[in-house]
Write a protein that holds these residues in place. Structure first.
Motif, PDB file in Angstrom:
ATOM      1  N   GLY A 121       0.786  -1.224   0.000  1.00 49.11           N
ATOM      2  CA  GLY A 121       0.000   0.000   0.000  1.00 49.11           C
ATOM      3  C   GLY A 121       0.815   1.268   0.000  1.00 49.11           C
ATOM      4  N   VAL A 122       2.119   1.147   0.235  1.00 47.52           N
ATOM      5  CA  VAL A 122       3.042   2.286   0.233  1.00 47.52           C
ATOM      6  C   VAL A 122       4.334   1.819  -0.432  1.00 47.52           C
ATOM      7  N   GLU A 123       4.940   2.692  -1.219  1.00 46.56           N
ATOM      8  CA  GLU A 123       6.253   2.420  -1.830  1.00 46.56           C
ATOM      9  C   GLU A 123       7.184   3.576  -1.517  1.00 46.56           C
ATOM     10  N   ALA A 124       8.497   3.314  -1.589  1.00 49.23           N
ATOM     11  CA  ALA A 124       9.510   4.343  -1.317  1.00 49.23           C
ATOM     12  C   ALA A 124      10.453   4.449  -2.500  1.00 49.23           C
ATOM     13  N   TRP A 125      10.722   5.682  -2.916  1.00 46.33           N
ATOM     14  CA  TRP A 125      11.586   5.956  -4.066  1.00 46.33           C
ATOM     15  C   TRP A 125      12.560   7.072  -3.719  1.00 46.33           C
ATOM     16  N   VAL A 126      13.767   6.998  -4.268  1.00 50.21           N
ATOM     17  CA  VAL A 126      14.706   8.116  -4.150  1.00 50.21           C
ATOM     18  C   VAL A 126      14.051   9.317  -4.826  1.00 50.21           C
ATOM     19  N   ASN A 127      14.133  10.460  -4.211  1.00 56.19           N
ATOM     20  CA  ASN A 127      13.414  11.667  -4.626  1.00 56.19           C
ATOM     21  C   ASN A 127      14.118  12.405  -5.769  1.00 56.19           C
ATOM     22  N   ASN A 128      14.416  11.705  -6.845  1.00 55.23           N
ATOM     23  CA  ASN A 128      15.051  12.331  -8.005  1.00 55.23           C
ATOM     24  C   ASN A 128      14.526  11.735  -9.287  1.00 55.23           C
ATOM     25  N   CYS A 129      14.263  12.574 -10.255  1.00 54.54           N
ATOM     26  CA  CYS A 129      13.911  12.110 -11.590  1.00 54.54           C
ATOM     27  C   CYS A 129      15.127  11.386 -12.175  1.00 54.54           C
ATOM     28  N   THR A 130      14.876  10.340 -12.921  1.00 52.75           N
ATOM     29  CA  THR A 130      15.973   9.570 -13.520  1.00 52.75           C
ATOM     30  C   THR A 130      16.569  10.261 -14.733  1.00 52.75           C
ATOM     31  N   HIS A 131      15.875  11.230 -15.287  1.00 52.47           N
ATOM     32  CA  HIS A 131      16.371  11.940 -16.474  1.00 52.47           C
ATOM     33  C   HIS A 131      17.366  13.033 -16.123  1.00 52.47           C
ATOM     34  N   GLU A 132      17.114  13.719 -15.032  1.00 54.68           N
ATOM     35  CA  GLU A 132      17.902  14.895 -14.678  1.00 54.68           C
ATOM     36  C   GLU A 132      17.856  15.044 -13.160  1.00 54.68           C
ATOM     37  N   ASP A 133      18.833  15.680 -12.589  1.00 58.87           N
ATOM     38  CA  ASP A 133      18.859  15.867 -11.136  1.00 58.87           C
ATOM     39  C   ASP A 133      17.765  16.846 -10.731  1.00 58.87           C
ATOM     40  N   GLN A 134      16.552  16.333 -10.660  1.00 55.46           N
ATOM     41  CA  GLN A 134      15.373  17.128 -10.336  1.00 55.46           C
ATOM     42  C   GLN A 134      14.599  16.445  -9.231  1.00 55.46           C
ATOM     43  N   ARG A 135      14.350  17.162  -8.144  1.00 54.65           N
ATOM     44  CA  ARG A 135      13.570  16.611  -7.034  1.00 54.65           C
ATOM     45  C   ARG A 135      12.107  16.464  -7.455  1.00 54.65           C
ATOM     46  N   LEU A 136      11.516  15.322  -7.141  1.00 52.33           N
ATOM     47  CA  LEU A 136      10.103  15.092  -7.430  1.00 52.33           C
ATOM     48  C   LEU A 136       9.224  15.763  -6.385  1.00 52.33           C
ATOM     49  N   ASP A 137       9.646  15.727  -5.140  1.00 53.67           N
ATOM     50  CA  ASP A 137       8.981  16.411  -4.031  1.00 53.67           C
ATOM     51  C   ASP A 137       9.937  17.496  -3.569  1.00 53.67           C
ATOM     52  N   ARG A 138       9.543  18.756  -3.758  1.00 57.87           N
ATOM     53  CA  ARG A 138      10.400  19.875  -3.385  1.00 57.87           C
ATOM     54  C   ARG A 138      10.030  20.450  -2.019  1.00 57.87           C
ATOM     55  N   GLY A 139       9.350  19.612  -1.207  1.00 65.32           N
ATOM     56  CA  GLY A 139       9.027  20.018   0.154  1.00 65.32           C
ATOM     57  C   GLY A 139       7.550  20.148   0.423  1.00 65.32           C
ATOM     58  N   SER A 140       6.734  20.108  -0.617  1.00 70.10           N
ATOM     59  CA  SER A 140       5.289  20.239  -0.416  1.00 70.10           C
ATOM     60  C   SER A 140       4.520  19.060  -0.999  1.00 70.10           C
ATOM     61  N   GLY A 141       5.200  17.958  -1.240  1.00 67.04           N
ATOM     62  CA  GLY A 141       4.561  16.769  -1.798  1.00 67.04           C
ATOM     63  C   GLY A 141       4.775  16.681  -3.290  1.00 67.04           C
ATOM     64  N   ALA A 142       4.999  15.476  -3.773  1.00 70.04           N
ATOM     65  CA  ALA A 142       5.176  15.269  -5.207  1.00 70.04           C
ATOM     66  C   ALA A 142       3.838  15.439  -5.919  1.00 70.04           C
ATOM     67  N   ALA A 143       3.891  16.012  -7.100  1.00 71.49           N
ATOM     68  CA  ALA A 143       2.693  16.098  -7.930  1.00 71.49           C
ATOM     69  C   ALA A 143       2.354  14.700  -8.424  1.00 71.49           C
ATOM     70  N   MET A 144       1.072  14.348  -8.355  1.00 75.79           N
ATOM     71  CA  MET A 144       0.647  13.020  -8.793  1.00 75.79           C
ATOM     72  C   MET A 144      -0.653  13.125  -9.572  1.00 75.79           C
ATOM     73  N   ARG A 145      -0.815  12.190 -10.491  1.00 73.23           N
ATOM     74  CA  ARG A 145      -2.058  12.093 -11.251  1.00 73.23           C
ATOM     75  C   ARG A 145      -2.277  10.641 -11.627  1.00 73.23           C
ATOM     76  N   ASP A 146      -3.442  10.118 -11.340  1.00 73.46           N
ATOM     77  CA  ASP A 146      -3.821   8.759 -11.742  1.00 73.46           C
ATOM     78  C   ASP A 146      -2.774   7.722 -11.344  1.00 73.46           C
ATOM     79  N   GLY A 147      -2.285   7.792 -10.103  1.00 73.52           N
ATOM     80  CA  GLY A 147      -1.332   6.802  -9.611  1.00 73.52           C
ATOM     81  C   GLY A 147       0.071   6.950 -10.168  1.00 73.52           C
ATOM     82  N   GLN A 148       0.396   8.125 -10.698  1.00 72.29           N
ATOM     83  CA  GLN A 148       1.736   8.370 -11.238  1.00 72.29           C
ATOM     84  C   GLN A 148       2.336   9.617 -10.609  1.00 72.29           C
ATOM     85  N   ILE A 149       3.640   9.543 -10.359  1.00 71.28           N
ATOM     86  CA  ILE A 149       4.412  10.660  -9.826  1.00 71.28           C
ATOM     87  C   ILE A 149       4.890  11.472 -11.018  1.00 71.28           C
ATOM     88  N   ILE A 150       4.672  12.783 -10.984  1.00 72.82           N
ATOM     89  CA  ILE A 150       5.006  13.642 -12.120  1.00 72.82           C
ATOM     90  C   ILE A 150       6.273  14.438 -11.822  1.00 72.82           C
TER      91      ILE A 150
END
Length: 137
Positions: A42-71
């Motif tokens: 029911g919960v998964e853990a991921w390193v907080n970086n996009c694999t394409h570029e050194d970009q944080r997915l969660d910048r302190g206010s929660g990762a943007a998500m849509r339809d079960g996907q992290i944006i």
């Protein structure tokens, strides 16, 4: 339970992420996000970086998500919250690095031998780069 308690399952938002910081064996600090997933546990853990570029997915206010996907806020690549896989955008064909967790008794535990829990929240350092995403939030 062998492992360090990170948070309660109820602390992980239904949409968004719970951010914490862990340290690897070389004393490098890493931000990690917990996200809800429809598959067990029911919960998964991921390193907080996009694999394409050194970009944080969660910048302190929660990762943007849509339809079960992290944006990714930079280019809009979308990662499956359960598998970490991306099949679109700049990061297509890659998978987020996972961090081993366990869920027991309503709590989430860090059980990954490669990381030591440090604290809730991120490492710090501002908001990160601006977005060039084609996806609006």
């Amino acid at each position: 339970m062998d492992g360090t308690r990170i948070a309660g399952v109820d602390d992980v938002p239904e949409v968004g992420s719970y951010l914490f910081t862990a340290e690897d064996a070389f004393t490098n600090e890493w931000e990690v996000i917990l996200v809800r997933c429809e598959e067990d546990p029911g919960v998964e853990a991921w390193v907080n970086n996009c694999t394409h570029e050194d970009q944080r997915l969660d910048r302190g206010s929660g990762a943007a998500m849509r339809d079960g996907q992290i944006i990714c806020p930079r280019h809009g690549s979308m990662f499956d919250a359960c598998s970490g896989a991306c099949d679109n955008g700049e990061a297509a064909g890659t998978t987020l690095p996972d961090v081993d967790i366990a869920v027991e008794g309503g709590s989430v535990y860090l059980v990954d031998d490669n990381y030591t829990y440090l604290h809730e929240g991120g490492i710090g350092g501002g908001d990160g780069p601006s977005s060039s995403s084609h996806i609006g939030f």
